[in-house]
Design a protein around this motif. Structure first.
Motif: not given
Length: 349
Positions: A109-122
């Motif tokens: 849900e959070l990652l689908s809100e349209g914001a872009l990040y320089d670093y995404v950690d899963i």
């Protein structure tokens, strides 16, 4: 019940039960400290401006990155209300409120809100595949995707069918299975990204304890064709230990069809410039300079050929004297990474 812990420069509250389950909402695994140490080092070195950490539980990773790497604009989220409340408490405890924001949402849900990040950690329990599509979509043009896979029994060849089902790739349960597992993980992330018109290239990987970890950077889509050329199969002969890369999953050696792994990533696993100053783990600096998609196990060679074991340093020195590249590898204590062929190594025994 929450206990207080410390790791790096952070102090934080987490569940006293050290076993990941639905009954452990604020799970903390001290075994994953190295995982977080490397993440802090990567972020301190590359300085991404906006960061997103998923399934954070206590929030220790995000908090350490804020304190130790000086990062700002950090989002840390967890679907668990208990974890969210613990994160808020821990952020305040470490005076990191200006750098880290806790969010009580599902990762997708959070990652689908349209914001872009320089670093995404899963950093999930099990496979990151189910979250990768959303994570990659949230990457900025040069963003870094960091993924952890704890389903090593699958990626490293113990459960072949499960690996094929989850990763669309066949593993090998042999002496270099951890490296093969990492290459399958990288390939799968690349496949998911390619469907979005994005190109991901690994800049750092490591295998530690019970997990595999990969950092991939988004690069211009003009690199897609070159990326595809570095994907394929590894063919392996369990009798003579010969191995080679191929565009197909079939080959003959010692009069029999060779075992195979793939499709997977065959190219470089590390950015050599990035790891020049890396000192948290042994051998990675040296092995990053040897671009072959496997390593050799000296004990396995001794057993297969009925030879007496030879000291690693003697093998490395002899190979280098003959013009080959050679290094120990972090993937395995008995491992040697070299661009020499098996016949060259056997001659040293």
């Amino acid at each position: 019940m929450l206990n207080i812990y410390s790791e790096g420069k952070a102090r934080f509250y987490a569940s006293s039960q050290q076993q990941e389950s639905a009954k452990t909402p604020v799970f903390y695994n001290p075994v994953m400290k190295l995982n977080r140490d490397v993440a802090v080092w990567i972020i301190k070195t590359l300085k991404p401006k906006s960061l997103c950490f998923g399934m954070e539980a206590s929030g220790v990773r995000a908090i350490r990155v804020a304190i130790e790497a000086g990062a700002e604009n950090i989002i840390a989220y967890d679907i668990s209300k208990e974890a969210f409340e613990a994160m808020q408490k821990n952020i305040a405890l470490n005076n990191a409120g200006n750098q880290v924001k806790a969010v009580n949402k599902d990762v997708k849900e959070l990652l689908s809100e349209g914001a872009l990040y320089d670093y995404v950690d899963i950093d999930p329990f099990g496979t990151p595949v189910y979250f990768a599509e959303h994570a990659i979509r949230a990457l900025s043009s040069n963003g870094i995707l960091a993924v952890t896979a704890t389903d090593t029994s699958c990626l490293c060849g113990r459960f072949v069918k499960a690996c094929i089902r989850k990763y669309s790739s066949r593993p090998l349960n042999n002496e270099f299975n951890k490296e093969t597992g990492i290459r399958i993980l990288v390939w799968k992330m690349q496949q998911i990204a390619e469907k979005q018109g994005k190109c991901l290239i690994p800049i750092f990987v490591h295998s530690s304890d019970h997990y595999l970890r990969a950092y991939l950077q988004s690069v211009n889509e003009s690199n897609l064709e070159n990326m595809q050329k570095q994907q394929g199969f590894i063919l392996y002969c369990p009798k003579c230990l010969n191995r080679l890369t191929s565009e197909a999953s079939f080959g003959i050696c010692c009069g029999k069809p060779m075992e195979y792994a793939g499709p997977l990533w065959l190219g470089k696993l590390w950015d050599e410039e990035l790891v020049k100053e890396f000192d948290l783990m042994p051998y990675i600096q040296q092995e990053s300079r040897i671009n072959v998609p496997w390593h050799f196990d000296t004990h396995r060679i001794s057993k297969a050929y009925g030879k007496t074991s030879v000291r690693h340093e003697h093998i490395l020195t002899s190979l280098r004297d003959k013009g080959f590249k050679a290094s120990r590898t972090h993937f395995k204590p008995e491992g040697i990474k070299t661009d020499a062929e098996i016949k060259n190594i056997i001659a040293l025994f």
